[in-house]
Design an enzyme around this catalytic site. Structure first.
Site, PDB file in Angstrom:
ATOM      1  N   TYR A 257       6.983  10.230   6.097  1.00 15.99           N
ATOM      2  CA  TYR A 257       5.995   9.370   5.433  1.00 15.99           C
ATOM      3  C   TYR A 257       6.384   9.161   3.971  1.00 15.99           C
ATOM      4  O   TYR A 257       6.475   8.030   3.493  1.00 15.99           O
ATOM      5  CB  TYR A 257       4.623  10.027   5.537  1.00 15.99           C
ATOM      6  CG  TYR A 257       3.480   9.244   4.928  1.00 15.99           C
ATOM      7  CD1 TYR A 257       3.053   8.039   5.481  1.00 15.99           C
ATOM      8  CD2 TYR A 257       2.804   9.727   3.806  1.00 15.99           C
ATOM      9  CE1 TYR A 257       1.980   7.333   4.930  1.00 15.99           C
ATOM     10  CE2 TYR A 257       1.740   9.038   3.251  1.00 15.99           C
ATOM     11  CZ  TYR A 257       1.326   7.843   3.812  1.00 15.99           C
ATOM     12  OH  TYR A 257       0.266   7.160   3.257  1.00 15.99           O
TER      13      TYR A 257
ATOM     14  N   ALA B 248       0.870  -1.185   0.000  1.00 19.66           N
ATOM     15  CA  ALA B 248       0.000   0.000   0.000  1.00 19.66           C
ATOM     16  C   ALA B 248       0.899   1.224   0.000  1.00 19.66           C
ATOM     17  O   ALA B 248       1.308   1.721   1.043  1.00 19.66           O
ATOM     18  CB  ALA B 248      -0.914  -0.003   1.222  1.00 19.66           C
TER      19      ALA B 248
HETATM   20  P1  NAD Z   1      -4.996   3.867   9.280  1.00 17.55           P
HETATM   21  O1  NAD Z   1      -4.145   4.699  10.182  1.00 17.55           O
HETATM   22  O2  NAD Z   1      -6.462   3.813   9.547  1.00 17.55           O
HETATM   23  O3  NAD Z   1      -4.471   2.392   9.213  1.00 17.55           O
HETATM   24  C1  NAD Z   1      -3.119   2.040   9.410  1.00 17.55           C
HETATM   25  C2  NAD Z   1      -3.095   0.799  10.280  1.00 17.55           C
HETATM   26  O4  NAD Z   1      -1.740   0.369  10.455  1.00 17.55           O
HETATM   27  C3  NAD Z   1      -3.652   1.062  11.687  1.00 17.55           C
HETATM   28  O5  NAD Z   1      -4.554   0.033  12.035  1.00 17.55           O
HETATM   29  C4  NAD Z   1      -2.416   1.055  12.578  1.00 17.55           C
HETATM   30  O6  NAD Z   1      -2.707   0.673  13.904  1.00 17.55           O
HETATM   31  C5  NAD Z   1      -1.520   0.082  11.830  1.00 17.55           C
HETATM   32  N1  NAD Z   1      -0.090   0.276  12.087  1.00 17.55           N
HETATM   33  C6  NAD Z   1       0.620   1.422  12.000  1.00 17.55           C
HETATM   34  N2  NAD Z   1       1.918   1.186  12.294  1.00 17.55           N
HETATM   35  C7  NAD Z   1       2.020  -0.142  12.552  1.00 17.55           C
HETATM   36  C8  NAD Z   1       3.086  -0.996  12.926  1.00 17.55           C
HETATM   37  N3  NAD Z   1       4.325  -0.525  13.092  1.00 17.55           N
HETATM   38  N4  NAD Z   1       2.842  -2.308  13.114  1.00 17.55           N
HETATM   39  C9  NAD Z   1       1.582  -2.807  12.972  1.00 17.55           C
HETATM   40  N5  NAD Z   1       0.520  -2.047  12.639  1.00 17.55           N
HETATM   41  C10 NAD Z   1       0.743  -0.719  12.433  1.00 17.55           C
HETATM   42  O7  NAD Z   1      -4.727   4.401   7.793  1.00 17.55           O
HETATM   43  P2  NAD Z   1      -5.393   4.009   6.410  1.00 17.55           P
HETATM   44  O8  NAD Z   1      -5.933   5.225   5.815  1.00 17.55           O
HETATM   45  O9  NAD Z   1      -6.276   2.817   6.568  1.00 17.55           O
HETATM   46  O10 NAD Z   1      -4.098   3.595   5.559  1.00 17.55           O
HETATM   47  C11 NAD Z   1      -3.745   2.247   5.353  1.00 17.55           C
HETATM   48  C12 NAD Z   1      -2.575   2.154   4.382  1.00 17.55           C
HETATM   49  O11 NAD Z   1      -2.928   2.746   3.133  1.00 17.55           O
HETATM   50  C13 NAD Z   1      -1.328   2.897   4.876  1.00 17.55           C
HETATM   51  O12 NAD Z   1      -0.184   2.141   4.537  1.00 17.55           O
HETATM   52  C14 NAD Z   1      -1.350   4.180   4.100  1.00 17.55           C
HETATM   53  O13 NAD Z   1      -0.058   4.691   3.903  1.00 17.55           O
HETATM   54  C15 NAD Z   1      -1.988   3.751   2.790  1.00 17.55           C
HETATM   55  N6  NAD Z   1      -2.652   4.881   2.141  1.00 17.55           N
HETATM   56  C16 NAD Z   1      -3.829   5.373   2.612  1.00 17.55           C
HETATM   57  C17 NAD Z   1      -4.407   6.473   1.986  1.00 17.55           C
HETATM   58  C18 NAD Z   1      -5.724   7.041   2.437  1.00 17.55           C
HETATM   59  O14 NAD Z   1      -6.182   8.037   1.864  1.00 17.55           O
HETATM   60  N7  NAD Z   1      -6.421   6.497   3.405  1.00 17.55           N
HETATM   61  C19 NAD Z   1      -3.769   7.081   0.899  1.00 17.55           C
HETATM   62  C20 NAD Z   1      -2.546   6.574   0.497  1.00 17.55           C
HETATM   63  C21 NAD Z   1      -1.995   5.463   1.107  1.00 17.55           C
END
Ligand code: NAD
Ligand code: UDP
Length: 331
Positions: free
Chosen positions: A149, A118
């Site tokens: 990030y 991701a």
């Molecule tokens: P979110 O913060 O809701 O989810 C991230 C999850 O990862 C959380 O459940 C958190 O507890 C877990 N986490 C963080 N660090 C961790 C670690 N060291 N070990 C284990 N678990 C860990 O965010 P999201 O929006 O659901 O994003 C999920 C993924 O998608 C991320 O990798 C993010 O970079 C990517 N992403 C999201 C978006 C968006 O718009 N939501 C856009 C681009 C990329």
């Protein structure tokens, strides 16, 4: 991908991760979810834990990953994603993208699984090219505050490609653009949670800078469709996954206030965060050609279901508004 398969989802208790776990289970795929609950919540997966084929392990991707059996797919989502979240945990964010990605890649290697990263539109930084194509190398400030990030994700992409080239691992990179929907943490500080809860509470909407910067939002169900299409393909990517309807932040303020059933919004301007990208919209040609994927949900419809979900979280939101709001800068 076998329909009787098993998938590992890191970050599966988060916003996107919980929707992905739910969809995988619904398609008969067993799911092992690993999450350290730093920004994810057990409530997001509460219904899943009661279902056969789902298991949750609280764990940090900074440590090597283990599951009780083989998996066919490893989806690596574990990383703070909201600017407010990653700016308050810069070192953890760098480690999730670097050593965390390496552990997820090692797990995929050990099980012979397909690995899906991701990644993010943030790899394009403040883009000089618009809309952003996968061939664009980006414009990232390597020492700015967002670099924890952006550079972690750029490193994660490089590491993924190195495992593919030097170890023959079956990998894929999804560059995810701003995604929204139910289960976003109401205090994660991103534009949709902030504006929706402010609009529902009749509070001013906090617009950072002029509000003329743009984003292109993708509804979470569509994004999960895209991730699954990528997982089921043999495409390495990177492939952009995101929305089509580009809006300025000010336009979003108006549309969200309307979706929340209120008056035109009162706008309260705040300082623009450092290196906040001025415009962002994915070129989705590759996703269409290689995966047959397009987002389907109109912004109006996605906002309506998101507002309805946030409305049901009113008790949580009320408590948060009584405390310190999750805005970027209170000055
Ligand atoms: P979110 O913060 O809701 O989810 C991230 C999850 O990862 C959380 O459940 C958190 O507890 C877990 N986490 C963080 N660090 C961790 C670690 N060291 N070990 C284990 N678990 C860990 O965010 P999201 O929006 O659901 O994003 C999920 C993924 O998608 C991320 O990798 C993010 O970079 C990517 N992403 C999201 C978006 C968006 O718009 N939501 C856009 C681009 C990329
Ligand atoms: N933003 C805003 N007010 C808020 C939250 C965000 O004006 O209360 C702006 C932010 O400056 C950015 C856009 O909305 O230009 C999207 O911000 P978000 O944090 O959702 O994600 P980003 O795309 O910056 O990672």
């Amino acid at each position: 991908m076998r329909s009787t398969g098993r998938a590992l989802v890191t970050g599966g208790a988060g916003f996107i991760g919980s929707h992905l776990c739910e969809r995988l289970l619904g398609e008969g795929i067993q799911v092992v979810c690993i999450d350290n609950l730093s920004t994810g919540r057990l409530e997001n997966i509460a219904e899943l834990t009661a279902r056969r084929g789902f298991s949750f392990a609280e764990g940090d991707v900074e440590q090597p990953l283990g599951t009780s059996g083989p998996v066919d797919m490893v989806f690596h989502l574990a990383s703070r994603a909201s600017p407010v979240d990653y700016l308050t945990a810069p070192l953890e964010t760098l480690r999730a993208g670097s050593v965390g990605t390496e552990h997820a890649l090692e797990a995929a290697q050990a099980w012979g699984a397909r690995f899906i990263l991701a990644s993010t539109s943030e790899v394009y930084g403040d883009p000089a090219e618009h809309p952003q194509r996968e061939s664009y190398w980006g414009n990232v400030n390597p020492v700015g505050e967002r670099s924890v990030y952006d550079e972690a994700k750029r490193y994660a992409e490089a590491l993924t490609m190195a495992y593919r080239r030097s170890r023959g691992l079956n990998t894929a990179i999804a560059r995810i653009f701003n995604t929204y929907g139910p289960r976003m943490r109401t205090d994660d500080g991103r534009i949709i949670p902030n504006f929706v809860k402010q609009a529902l509470a009749g509070e001013p909407l906090t617009v950072y800078g002029s509000g003329l910067q743009t984003r292109t939002l993708c509804y979470v169900d569509d994004l999960v469709d895209g991730l699954l299409a990528l997982a089921r393909s043999s495409v390495a990517g990177p492939v952009n996954l995101g929305g089509t309807e580009e809006r300025t932040v000010l336009q979003l303020a108006t549309e969200i206030a309307r979706a929340a059933g209120g008056e035109p919004p009162v706008i309260e301007h705040r300082r623009l965060p450092e290196d906040d990208p001025r415009r962002r919209r994915p070129d989705l040609t590759l996703a269409g050609e290689l995966l047959g994927w397009r987002p389907r949900t109109a912004l109006d419809d996605g906002l309506a279901s998101t507002v309805a979900w946030f409305d049901r979280q009113r008790p949580v939101v009320a408590a948060q508004l009584a405390g310190k709001p999750a805005v970027h800068d209170l000055s």
